[in-house]
Design a protein around this motif. Structure first.
Motif, PDB file in Angstrom:
ATOM      1  N   THR A  70      28.777  12.682 -46.008  1.00  6.06           N
ATOM      2  CA  THR A  70      28.591  12.035 -44.714  1.00  6.06           C
ATOM      3  C   THR A  70      27.116  11.683 -44.548  1.00  6.06           C
ATOM      4  O   THR A  70      26.281  12.038 -45.379  1.00  6.06           O
ATOM      5  N   ASP A  71      26.786  11.009 -43.466  1.00  8.85           N
ATOM      6  CA  ASP A  71      25.407  10.572 -43.236  1.00  8.85           C
ATOM      7  C   ASP A  71      24.426  11.743 -43.226  1.00  8.85           C
ATOM      8  O   ASP A  71      23.362  11.678 -43.829  1.00  8.85           O
ATOM      9  N   ARG A  72      24.757  12.817 -42.537  1.00 10.28           N
ATOM     10  CA  ARG A  72      23.844  13.957 -42.436  1.00 10.28           C
ATOM     11  C   ARG A  72      23.669  14.640 -43.787  1.00 10.28           C
ATOM     12  O   ARG A  72      22.556  14.997 -44.160  1.00 10.28           O
ATOM     13  N   VAL A  73      24.730  14.815 -44.529  1.00  5.02           N
ATOM     14  CA  VAL A  73      24.621  15.441 -45.855  1.00  5.02           C
ATOM     15  C   VAL A  73      23.821  14.530 -46.787  1.00  5.02           C
ATOM     16  O   VAL A  73      22.982  15.004 -47.558  1.00  5.02           O
ATOM     17  N   SER A  74      24.017  13.229 -46.691  1.00  3.02           N
ATOM     18  CA  SER A  74      23.222  12.282 -47.484  1.00  3.02           C
ATOM     19  C   SER A  74      21.746  12.394 -47.135  1.00  3.02           C
ATOM     20  O   SER A  74      20.885  12.322 -48.010  1.00  3.02           O
ATOM     21  N   TRP A  75      21.453  12.592 -45.857  1.00  2.00           N
ATOM     22  CA  TRP A  75      20.068  12.735 -45.406  1.00  2.00           C
ATOM     23  C   TRP A  75      19.430  13.973 -46.037  1.00  2.00           C
ATOM     24  O   TRP A  75      18.286  13.923 -46.473  1.00  2.00           O
ATOM     25  N   PHE A  76      20.177  15.092 -46.097  1.00  4.31           N
ATOM     26  CA  PHE A  76      19.662  16.309 -46.734  1.00  4.31           C
ATOM     27  C   PHE A  76      19.304  16.042 -48.196  1.00  4.31           C
ATOM     28  O   PHE A  76      18.284  16.507 -48.695  1.00  4.31           O
ATOM     29  N   ILE A  77      20.153  15.290 -48.872  1.00  2.00           N
ATOM     30  CA  ILE A  77      19.925  14.988 -50.290  1.00  2.00           C
ATOM     31  C   ILE A  77      18.710  14.073 -50.447  1.00  2.00           C
ATOM     32  O   ILE A  77      17.835  14.323 -51.269  1.00  2.00           O
ATOM     33  N   LYS A  78      18.634  13.017 -49.633  1.00  2.00           N
ATOM     34  CA  LYS A  78      17.530  12.059 -49.736  1.00  2.00           C
ATOM     35  C   LYS A  78      16.184  12.685 -49.412  1.00  2.00           C
ATOM     36  O   LYS A  78      15.172  12.342 -50.013  1.00  2.00           O
ATOM     37  N   GLY A  80      15.323  15.640 -49.994  1.00  2.00           N
ATOM     38  CA  GLY A  80      14.958  16.612 -51.018  1.00  2.00           C
ATOM     39  C   GLY A  80      15.224  18.058 -50.641  1.00  2.00           C
ATOM     40  O   GLY A  80      14.712  18.965 -51.290  1.00  2.00           O
ATOM     41  N   PHE A  81      16.013  18.294 -49.602  1.00  2.00           N
ATOM     42  CA  PHE A  81      16.351  19.668 -49.237  1.00  2.00           C
ATOM     43  C   PHE A  81      17.319  20.279 -50.244  1.00  2.00           C
ATOM     44  O   PHE A  81      17.432  21.495 -50.340  1.00  2.00           O
ATOM     45  N   VAL A  82      18.021  19.415 -50.976  1.00  2.00           N
ATOM     46  CA  VAL A  82      18.984  19.866 -51.981  1.00  2.00           C
ATOM     47  C   VAL A  82      18.685  19.136 -53.283  1.00  2.00           C
ATOM     48  O   VAL A  82      18.568  17.917 -53.294  1.00  2.00           O
ATOM     49  N   GLU A  83      18.548  19.882 -54.358  1.00  2.00           N
ATOM     50  CA  GLU A  83      18.346  19.289 -55.677  1.00  2.00           C
ATOM     51  C   GLU A  83      19.709  18.999 -56.292  1.00  2.00           C
ATOM     52  O   GLU A  83      20.452  19.926 -56.606  1.00  2.00           O
ATOM     53  N   VAL A  84      20.032  17.738 -56.437  1.00  2.00           N
ATOM     54  CA  VAL A  84      21.321  17.361 -57.018  1.00  2.00           C
ATOM     55  C   VAL A  84      21.096  16.983 -58.472  1.00  2.00           C
ATOM     56  O   VAL A  84      20.311  16.092 -58.777  1.00  2.00           O
ATOM     57  N   ARG A  85      21.767  17.714 -59.342  1.00  2.00           N
ATOM     58  CA  ARG A  85      21.682  17.438 -60.776  1.00  2.00           C
ATOM     59  C   ARG A  85      22.955  16.726 -61.211  1.00  2.00           C
ATOM     60  O   ARG A  85      24.025  16.997 -60.664  1.00  2.00           O
ATOM     61  N   PRO A  86      22.850  15.852 -62.193  1.00  2.00           N
ATOM     62  CA  PRO A  86      24.066  15.227 -62.709  1.00  2.00           C
ATOM     63  C   PRO A  86      25.015  16.290 -63.247  1.00  2.00           C
ATOM     64  O   PRO A  86      24.575  17.276 -63.835  1.00  2.00           O
ATOM     65  N   ALA A  87      26.298  16.107 -63.010  1.00  2.00           N
ATOM     66  CA  ALA A  87      27.297  17.077 -63.473  1.00  2.00           C
ATOM     67  C   ALA A  87      27.238  17.197 -64.989  1.00  2.00           C
ATOM     68  O   ALA A  87      27.141  16.207 -65.704  1.00  2.00           O
ATOM     69  N   GLY A  88      27.265  18.424 -65.477  1.00  2.00           N
ATOM     70  CA  GLY A  88      27.243  18.671 -66.908  1.00  2.00           C
ATOM     71  C   GLY A  88      25.848  18.752 -67.500  1.00  2.00           C
ATOM     72  O   GLY A  88      25.677  18.999 -68.674  1.00  2.00           O
ATOM     73  N   ALA A  89      24.825  18.554 -66.683  1.00  2.00           N
ATOM     74  CA  ALA A  89      23.447  18.603 -67.210  1.00  2.00           C
ATOM     75  C   ALA A  89      22.808  19.947 -66.972  1.00  2.00           C
ATOM     76  O   ALA A  89      23.165  20.718 -66.204  1.00  2.00           O
TER      77      ALA A  89
END
Length: 89
Positions: A70-78, A80-89
């Motif tokens: 959702t918009d708020r979760v996307s905001w957290f990711i953008k 930098g509050f959450v480090e999103v790594r590509p799956a399998g990496a």
């Protein structure tokens, strides 16, 4: 089935607390969910301990299989509050 990563409201009146959950988009905001991946406390100042905690590994998995944040979760990711790594990496 469209899957969303969104906030589920908990807490008392005027003291919100949110769980970050993965759920079917057709289900109510506070209804049944597939997986609980973290929490968000808007009463804690931004960046302080306890403000936000999300399991980055599970979030990366769900984004990898096509879940839409959702918009708020996307905001957290953008922000930098959450480090999103590509799956399998």
């Amino acid at each position: 089935m469209s899957v969303k990563i969104r906030l589920m409201r908990l807490g008392a009146k005027k003291k919100p607390f949110y769980r970050v959950v993965v759920s079917d988009s057709r289900v109510q905001r506070d209804g049944k969910f597939i997986e609980h991946v973290g929490f968000y406390d808007p009463m804690v100042p931004c960046g302080e301990p306890g403000f936000l905690k999300i399991d980055a590994e599970r979030l990366s998995y769900w984004l990898g299989v096509g879940a839409q944040p959702t918009d708020r979760v996307s905001w957290f990711i953008k922000k930098g509050f959450v480090e999103v790594r590509p799956a399998g990496a």
